[in-house]
Write a protein that holds these residues in place. Structure first.
Motif, PDB file in Angstrom:
ATOM      1  N   THR A  88      84.556  55.296  -1.499  1.00 21.02           N
ATOM      2  CA  THR A  88      85.619  55.826  -2.053  1.00 21.02           C
ATOM      3  C   THR A  88      85.581  57.344  -1.905  1.00 21.02           C
ATOM      4  OG1 THR A  88      86.455  55.225  -3.125  1.00 21.02           O
ATOM      5  CG2 THR A  88      86.517  53.272  -1.430  1.00 21.02           C
ATOM      6  N   LEU A  89      86.510  58.068  -2.316  1.00 18.16           N
ATOM      7  CA  LEU A  89      86.821  59.464  -2.694  1.00 18.16           C
ATOM      8  C   LEU A  89      87.842  59.179  -4.331  1.00 18.16           C
ATOM      9  CD1 LEU A  89      89.511  61.832  -0.486  1.00 18.16           C
ATOM     10  CD2 LEU A  89      86.795  62.282  -1.129  1.00 18.16           C
ATOM     11  N   GLU A  90      87.971  58.495  -4.391  1.00  8.60           N
ATOM     12  CA  GLU A  90      88.308  57.656  -5.599  1.00  8.60           C
ATOM     13  C   GLU A  90      86.943  57.839  -6.903  1.00  8.60           C
ATOM     14  OE1 GLU A  90      90.641  54.790  -8.280  1.00  8.60           O
ATOM     15  OE2 GLU A  90      90.265  53.956  -6.585  1.00  8.60           O
ATOM     16  N   ALA A  91      86.257  56.827  -6.154  1.00  9.09           N
ATOM     17  CA  ALA A  91      84.438  57.004  -6.687  1.00  9.09           C
ATOM     18  C   ALA A  91      83.684  58.185  -7.094  1.00  9.09           C
ATOM     19  CB  ALA A  91      83.656  56.026  -6.026  1.00  9.09           C
ATOM     20  N   ILE A  92      84.199  58.708  -5.084  1.00 10.14           N
ATOM     21  CA  ILE A  92      83.612  59.806  -5.896  1.00 10.14           C
ATOM     22  C   ILE A  92      83.974  61.015  -7.160  1.00 10.14           C
ATOM     23  CG2 ILE A  92      82.970  62.274  -4.277  1.00 10.14           C
ATOM     24  CD1 ILE A  92      83.000  60.796  -2.429  1.00 10.14           C
ATOM     25  N   VAL A  93      85.076  61.425  -6.671  1.00  6.93           N
ATOM     26  CA  VAL A  93      86.095  61.390  -8.173  1.00  6.93           C
ATOM     27  C   VAL A  93      85.654  60.959  -9.549  1.00  6.93           C
ATOM     28  CG1 VAL A  93      88.260  62.301  -9.740  1.00  6.93           C
ATOM     29  CG2 VAL A  93      88.468  62.104  -7.604  1.00  6.93           C
ATOM     30  N   GLY A  94      85.344  59.308  -9.484  1.00  9.28           N
ATOM     31  CA  GLY A  94      84.933  58.736 -10.697  1.00  9.28           C
ATOM     32  C   GLY A  94      83.715  59.045 -10.833  1.00  9.28           C
ATOM     33  N   VAL A  95      82.742  59.350 -10.860  1.00  8.36           N
ATOM     34  CA  VAL A  95      80.828  59.513 -10.757  1.00  8.36           C
ATOM     35  C   VAL A  95      81.479  60.980 -11.254  1.00  8.36           C
ATOM     36  CG1 VAL A  95      80.834  60.016  -8.693  1.00  8.36           C
ATOM     37  CG2 VAL A  95      78.924  59.276  -9.875  1.00  8.36           C
ATOM     38  N   SER A  96      81.929  61.908 -11.058  1.00  6.61           N
ATOM     39  CA  SER A  96      81.653  63.724 -11.448  1.00  6.61           C
ATOM     40  C   SER A  96      82.245  63.146 -12.588  1.00  6.61           C
ATOM     41  CB  SER A  96      82.813  63.984 -10.203  1.00  6.61           C
ATOM     42  OG  SER A  96      82.691  63.699  -8.751  1.00  6.61           O
ATOM     43  N   ASP A  97      82.937  62.849 -13.054  1.00 13.74           N
ATOM     44  CA  ASP A  97      83.862  62.494 -14.379  1.00 13.74           C
ATOM     45  C   ASP A  97      83.167  61.950 -15.262  1.00 13.74           C
ATOM     46  OD1 ASP A  97      85.778  62.555 -16.486  1.00 13.74           O
ATOM     47  OD2 ASP A  97      85.914  60.840 -16.412  1.00 13.74           O
ATOM     48  N   LEU A  98      82.049  61.144 -14.373  1.00 14.52           N
ATOM     49  CA  LEU A  98      80.685  60.087 -15.809  1.00 14.52           C
ATOM     50  C   LEU A  98      79.968  61.485 -15.487  1.00 14.52           C
ATOM     51  CD1 LEU A  98      78.817  58.293 -16.321  1.00 14.52           C
ATOM     52  CD2 LEU A  98      78.772  58.036 -14.284  1.00 14.52           C
ATOM     53  N   MET A  99      79.601  61.854 -14.593  1.00 13.70           N
ATOM     54  CA  MET A  99      78.366  63.136 -15.128  1.00 13.70           C
ATOM     55  C   MET A  99      78.771  64.266 -15.387  1.00 13.70           C
ATOM     56  SD  MET A  99      76.935  63.607 -10.819  1.00 13.70           S
ATOM     57  CE  MET A  99      78.701  64.245  -9.985  1.00 13.70           C
TER      58      MET A  99
END
Length: 343
Positions: free
Chosen positions: A231-242
Motif C-alpha cells: 500500500t502507499l501507506e506502507a511505502i510512506v511508512g518505510v520512507s519515514d523509517l529510512m
C-alpha cells in the motif's frame, strides 16, 4: 501436518517459543533455495502477546550443539524471514545458528499488508535481540539487516545499553528517507499518504529488479508470503523509517559493522548510500564492502557467493581482511560511493 507448537517458556510469558522436537533435529537449510515459506513451529512472542513466525537453522543446545555465533536476521520491505535461507546455508556449516522472524505487517503475521509503524518494528527487534541474549548469554550475537531490516537494526541498537551484539551486518541498507530524496519524490509521498493511503502499487509497475538471477525473481513471484503490491501507506511508512535511520546515523558508535552495497542496486541509489556514509562518523567502528555489479539482494544474486564469504569472515573476525578484496575503510568507501552518485 507440522509440528505442534510447544514452548520453551510458560504460555503466558513472552519471548522465544521454540518447539523442542524441532530443535532436537535442527533443519539444515536447503542449499538451492532462495526463500522458504512453509509453516514454522517456532514463534517470537512480543510483550503485547503478538506471536511472530520465527525461523531458525543451525546448532541448537537441545541437540547437544553449541553455536560458534548466533545471527539475528531482520528481513527487508515486502519480504519475510525465509529470505535468510541462503545466508543460513552459507553460515550453518561454520557452526553459526541463524534466527529470523517475520516482522509485523509482513510474511505470515496476522497484520500482513498493514504498516505497523517504525516504533513497533524497532521495539520488536530489540525484544528479539534481548531474547537471544538470554538464550545465549555467552555466545557472540550478530545482527544482520537486509535493506529495510538494516534501518530497523540501526535504530534498535541506538540508545539501547542493555543490548550488546558482537557485530552488525547491513546488506543493501535502506536509508533513503525524505532528507535524501529529491523534492518531487517527497511531494509524491506526501500527496499519496493523504489522498489514497490504501492504494496498492505493484512492484512490476515500478519496474525495479532486486536481483539479476532469474531463479530468484521466479521464487519471489511464486512466494505466497512476498508482498507484490504494498500500500502507499506502507511505502510512506518505510520512507519515514529510512529517514529516521539516516538522521540517527551521525550518532552511530558501534558495534563493529560491515555495510555491503552493490553498484547495480536499482532499489537504493548511490546518492542515498552517499548520504549515509557522509552521516556516519569517521571514527566509529564501521567499514564497507562495495561489489561491482552487485544487485540490491546481495545475498540472492549471481555474485552472492563472494558476499556470503565476506559475511562468514566478518562474523569470525570483524577486523579481518575480507576475502572478496572489496572491503574499504570509511573515507575510501565515502569517496567511491559519492563519486558514483555524482556528489
Amino acid at each position: 501436518m507440522g509440528l505442534a507448537l510447544t514452548t520453551a517458556v510458560t504460555a503466558s510469558e513472552p519471548g522465544l517459543r521454540l518447539a523442542p522436537e524441532a530443535l532436537r533435529q535442527p533443519p539444515e537449510p536447503p542449499t538451492q533455495s532462495f526463500s522458504v515459506h512453509e509453516a514454522t513451529p517456532h514463534r517470537l512472542v512480543a510483550p503485547d502477546d503478538t506471536a511472530l513466525p520465527l525461523r531458525r537453522w543451525g546448532p541448537a543446545p537441545e541437540a547437544g550443539e553449541s553455536p560458534e555465533a548466533v545471527v539475528l536476521g531482520l528481513h527487508g520491505f515486502n519480504d519475510h524471514a525465509g529470505a535468510f535461507v541462503a545466508t543460513a546455508a552459507a553460515l550453518v556449516p561454520e557452526g553459526i545458528a541463524v534466527y529470523a522472524y517475520d516482522q509485523r505487517g509482513f510474511g505470515a503475521t496476522g497484520s500482513r499488508g498493514d504498516w505497523p509503524g517504525t516504533g513497533v518494528l524497532v521495539s520488536d527487534a530489540r525484544w528479539a535481540l534481548g531474547s537471544l541474549q538470554r538464550r545465549y548469554p555467552d555466545t557472540p550475537i550478530v545482527v544482520m539487516g537486509l535493506s529495510m531490516g538494516a534501518a530497523v537494526a540501526t535504530l534498535a541498537l541506538d540508545d539501547a545499553p542493555t543490548l550488546h551484539p558482537e557485530a552488525a551486518v547491513l546488506v543493501g541498507p535502506a536509508f533513503w528517507g525524505g532528507s535524501a530524496m529529491p523534492a518531487y519524490q517527497r511531494f509524491a509521498l506526501w500527496a499519496a499518504e493523504r489522498m489514497a493511503p490504501g492504494l496498492r502499487v505493484s512492484n512490476e509497475w515500478i519496474g525495479i529488479e532486486p536481483s539479476d538471477d532469474p531463479a530468484v525473481l521466479q521464487a519471489l513471484e511464486a512466494d505466497p508470503r512476498w508482498i507484490g503490491a504494498p500500500t502507499l501507506e506502507a511505502i510512506v511508512g518505510v520512507s519515514d523509517l529510512m529517514d529516521q535511520a539516516l538522521r540517527g546515523a551521525s550518532g552511530f558508535n558501534g558495534p563493529a559493522t560491515l555495510i555491503q552495497y552493490g553498484s547495480a542496486d536499482e532499489v537504493i541509489p548511490p546518492a542515498a548510500v552517499c548520504a549515509l556514509f557522509r552521516a556516519l562518523p569517521d571514527d566509529a567502528p564501521w567499514r564497507a564492502a562495495l561489489y561491482p555489479g552487485g544487485y540490491h539482494m546481495l545475498t540472492r544474486y549471481t555474485g552472492a557467493a563472494a558476499v556470503l564469504a565476506d559475511i562468514r569472515r566478518f562474523i569470525a573476525d570483524p577486523g579481518a581482511v575480507l576475502p572478496s578484496g572489496e572491503g574499504l575503510e570509511p573515507a575510501a568507501a565515502r569517496r567511491a560511493v559519492c563519486q558514483s552518485a555524482g556528489g
